[in-house]
Design a protein around this motif. Structure first.
Motif, short mmCIF file in Angstrom:
data_model
loop_
_atom_site.label_atom_id
_atom_site.label_comp_id
_atom_site.label_asym_id
_atom_site.label_seq_id
_atom_site.Cartn_x
_atom_site.Cartn_y
_atom_site.Cartn_z
N HIS A 148 23.84 88.02 61.04
CA HIS A 148 23.10 87.02 61.82
C HIS A 148 24.07 86.26 62.71
O HIS A 148 25.27 86.16 62.42
N GLU A 149 23.54 85.71 63.80
CA GLU A 149 24.37 84.93 64.74
C GLU A 149 23.65 83.63 65.09
O GLU A 149 22.45 83.61 65.34
N ILE A 150 24.44 82.54 65.10
CA ILE A 150 23.93 81.23 65.53
C ILE A 150 24.67 80.84 66.80
O ILE A 150 25.90 80.70 66.79
N ALA A 151 23.95 80.68 67.88
CA ALA A 151 24.53 80.16 69.11
C ALA A 151 24.40 78.63 69.07
O ALA A 151 23.37 78.09 68.64
N CYS A 152 25.44 77.93 69.52
CA CYS A 152 25.42 76.47 69.40
C CYS A 152 26.27 75.83 70.50
O CYS A 152 27.01 76.51 71.22
N ASP A 153 26.16 74.51 70.59
CA ASP A 153 27.01 73.76 71.52
C ASP A 153 28.35 73.40 70.88
O ASP A 153 29.38 73.38 71.55
N PHE A 154 28.31 73.08 69.57
CA PHE A 154 29.50 72.65 68.85
C PHE A 154 29.48 73.21 67.44
O PHE A 154 28.42 73.48 66.88
N ILE A 155 30.68 73.34 66.86
CA ILE A 155 30.83 73.73 65.45
C ILE A 155 31.56 72.61 64.72
O ILE A 155 32.60 72.14 65.18
N ALA A 156 31.01 72.19 63.58
CA ALA A 156 31.66 71.18 62.73
C ALA A 156 32.15 71.88 61.46
O ALA A 156 31.34 72.40 60.68
N GLY A 157 33.45 71.90 61.28
CA GLY A 157 34.05 72.56 60.12
C GLY A 157 34.17 71.60 58.96
O GLY A 157 35.12 70.82 58.88
N CYS A 158 33.20 71.64 58.05
CA CYS A 158 33.16 70.76 56.88
C CYS A 158 33.27 71.57 55.59
O CYS A 158 32.67 71.23 54.58
N ASP A 159 34.04 72.66 55.64
CA ASP A 159 34.04 73.64 54.55
C ASP A 159 35.29 73.59 53.68
O ASP A 159 35.62 74.56 52.99
N GLY A 160 36.01 72.48 53.68
CA GLY A 160 37.08 72.30 52.72
C GLY A 160 38.38 72.97 53.07
O GLY A 160 38.51 73.68 54.08
N TYR A 161 39.36 72.74 52.21
CA TYR A 161 40.72 73.22 52.45
C TYR A 161 40.80 74.74 52.57
O TYR A 161 41.54 75.27 53.40
N HIS A 162 40.03 75.45 51.74
CA HIS A 162 40.09 76.91 51.72
C HIS A 162 39.04 77.56 52.62
O HIS A 162 38.86 78.78 52.56
N GLY A 163 38.35 76.79 53.43
CA GLY A 163 37.26 77.32 54.23
C GLY A 163 37.73 78.09 55.45
O GLY A 163 38.92 78.14 55.79
N VAL A 164 36.76 78.65 56.16
CA VAL A 164 37.04 79.49 57.31
C VAL A 164 37.36 78.67 58.56
O VAL A 164 38.01 79.19 59.49
N ALA A 167 41.08 77.97 59.12
CA ALA A 167 41.71 79.29 59.17
C ALA A 167 41.40 80.02 60.48
O ALA A 167 42.13 80.96 60.85
N SER A 168 40.35 79.61 61.19
CA SER A 168 39.99 80.24 62.46
C SER A 168 40.81 79.74 63.63
O SER A 168 40.78 80.32 64.72
N VAL A 169 41.55 78.66 63.42
CA VAL A 169 42.36 78.07 64.49
C VAL A 169 43.68 78.82 64.59
O VAL A 169 44.34 79.07 63.58
N PRO A 170 44.12 79.21 65.80
CA PRO A 170 45.42 79.87 65.94
C PRO A 170 46.55 79.00 65.38
O PRO A 170 46.56 77.78 65.58
N GLU A 171 47.47 79.62 64.65
CA GLU A 171 48.57 78.87 64.04
C GLU A 171 49.35 78.06 65.06
O GLU A 171 49.84 76.97 64.78
N SER A 172 49.47 78.59 66.26
CA SER A 172 50.25 77.92 67.30
C SER A 172 49.61 76.60 67.75
O SER A 172 50.28 75.74 68.32
N ALA A 173 48.31 76.44 67.48
CA ALA A 173 47.60 75.23 67.92
C ALA A 173 47.56 74.16 66.84
O ALA A 173 47.04 73.07 67.07
N LEU A 174 48.12 74.45 65.68
CA LEU A 174 47.97 73.58 64.52
C LEU A 174 49.34 73.14 64.01
O LEU A 174 50.28 73.93 63.95
N LEU A 283 37.15 69.68 62.97
CA LEU A 283 37.39 69.69 61.53
C LEU A 283 37.06 68.33 60.94
O LEU A 283 37.30 67.29 61.57
N ALA A 284 36.54 68.33 59.73
CA ALA A 284 36.22 67.08 59.03
C ALA A 284 36.49 67.25 57.54
O ALA A 284 36.33 68.34 56.99
N GLY A 285 36.88 66.16 56.89
CA GLY A 285 37.08 66.20 55.45
C GLY A 285 38.25 67.05 55.02
O GLY A 285 39.28 67.13 55.71
N ASP A 286 38.11 67.73 53.87
CA ASP A 286 39.21 68.50 53.29
C ASP A 286 39.65 69.66 54.16
O ASP A 286 40.72 70.22 53.93
N ALA A 287 38.86 70.04 55.14
CA ALA A 287 39.30 71.08 56.07
C ALA A 287 40.50 70.61 56.87
O ALA A 287 41.30 71.41 57.35
#
Length: 391
Positions: A148-164, A167-174, A283-287
């Motif tokens: 399935h695919e969700i098209a959106c305006d924004f993504i809020a990453g609230c999935d914790g330290y081990h979440g995706v 992990a989806s952010v390029p290492e060079s940007a973090l 990103l928000a919270g433990d993410a």
């Protein structure tokens, strides 16, 4: 599927964001890899700052918290065999904290979301985030054998330290910062009345201890243990005996023991990832950050992130202003680092560090003595403990 905001993670931060956005008239879909029962089964924190209390009220889910939660106007610091009360309300102009378990917060938010007929996708597999560096981000996941695919305006990453999300952010940007402490907390949850009506933080020669609670009939206790310690080495009887040895005589006499409902060891560490915004991913919270549990800041920091982010989205959609989303990371990180500083300071003050020996113990006791004798020092502790305001 199309939505305005795709929220990754149905923990308390993701659910709170979803509820605040719903109240603001903004459409959001939550994607969670676990089942509802699994999410509710997590044993977590139970002390809410004033800011978190206010945000839950704003989200319209504060009724049960106010009815069943335990407002606390102070905490007690135990050292050199005696307890000293810090008057949180008196030192902060009436602010307090609320003892109300994270599980109950999550339950209230789940029920509100379900009652409003809002979409939460549980047991979503293989969640991936796409194109958040452009204008049309997407979230893909699998469920029941289909993609399935969700098209959106924004993504809020609230999935914790081990979440995706992170992990989806390029290492060079973090850029990340981390401190690992040489000990953990052995914690026991038991259906016994609390030893005191307010939390007791204990600094002793045997190590740190915390007497906390989830309700008037359920208690949560912790003792400091070496990092390499194993839960299976601790019977209930051994835990209660060690806790009693770290309390003052009155508390030790009042301590009611019973079989443990849950027993675990939590490692202590500090972690921050910067920035907290990457294009249209936030990103928000433990993410984005982890704090030691000493100052009860984890869930509260997640709530404040969500407070900033919900306001930013409301400004974007309602006022056509990008200021909130453009300043989100900087505003969050100012508050995050202040909470990290407080948690580090309180952890350093209350725990026994093997490398500092008896000299370190005496220095801690001297600082604690100054802390309880100085109104200025007590006020600084109280202001940080009840939570700094959202600015």
């Amino acid at each position: 599927m199309r939505t305005q905001v795709a929220i990754i993670g149905a923990g308390p931060s993701g659910l709170l964001l979803g509820q605040l956005l719903y109240k603001a008239g903004i459409d959001a879909v939550i994607v969670e890899r676990q089942s509802p029962d699994y999410v509710l089964g997590r044993i977590r924190a139970g002390v809410l700052e004033q800011v978190s209390i206010d945000l839950l009220d704003k989200a319209g889910v504060g009724q049960r918290m106010h009815a069943e939660g335990l407002p606390h106007g102070g905490i007690e610091l135990l050292f050199k065999g005696a307890r000293h009360r810090i008057d949180l309300e008196g030192l902060t102009g009436g602010k307090h904290v609320m003892v109300y378990g994270q599980t109950e917060v999550t339950r209230d938010l789940m029920e509100a979301r379900s009652a409003a007929g809002l979409t939460t996708i549980y047991q979503a597999g293989d969640v991936t985030l796409h194109d958040f560096d452009g204008a049309q981000p997407k979230v893909r996941y699998t469920k029941d054998g289909q993609t399935h695919e969700i098209a959106c305006d924004f993504i809020a990453g609230c999935d914790g330290y081990h979440g995706v999300s992170r992990a989806s952010v390029p290492e060079s940007a973090l850029r990340t910062y981390e401190k690992v402490y040489p000990f953990g907390w052995l914690g026991v949850l038991a259906d016994v009345p609390p030893v005191s009506h307010e939390l007791i933080y204990a600094n002793t020669g045997r190590g740190f201890a915390l007497c906390s609670m989830r309700s008037a009939k359920r208690s949560r206790y912790y003792v400091q243990v070496p990092m390499e310690e194993k839960v299976e080495n601790w019977s209930d009887a051994a835990f209660w005996a060690e806790l009693r040895n770290r309390l003052d005589p009155e508390a030790a006499e009042r301590l009611v023991t019973g079989p443990s409902l849950e027993k675990s060891i939590a490692p202590l560490r500090s972690f921050v990832a910067e920035p907290m915004r990457f294009g249209r991913l936030f990103l928000a919270g433990d993410a984005a950050h982890i704090v030691p549990p000493t100052g009860a800041k984890g869930l509260n920091l997640a709530a404040s992130d969500v407070g900033y982010l919900s306001t930013a989205f409301a400004e974007y959609y309602g006022e056509k202003s990008p200021v909130g989303i453009d300043t989100y990371s900087d505003r969050c990180l100012r508050r995050v680092w202040k909470a990290e500083r407080f948690s580090w300071w309180f952890t350093s003050l209350m725990h026994r560090f093997p490398e500092t020996g008896e000299f370190g113990q005496k220095i801690q006791e001297a600082e604690l003595d100054y802390l309880v004798q100085s109104k200025a020092a007590s006020t600084a502790l109280a202001e940080n403990y009840v939570g700094l305001p959202l600015v």
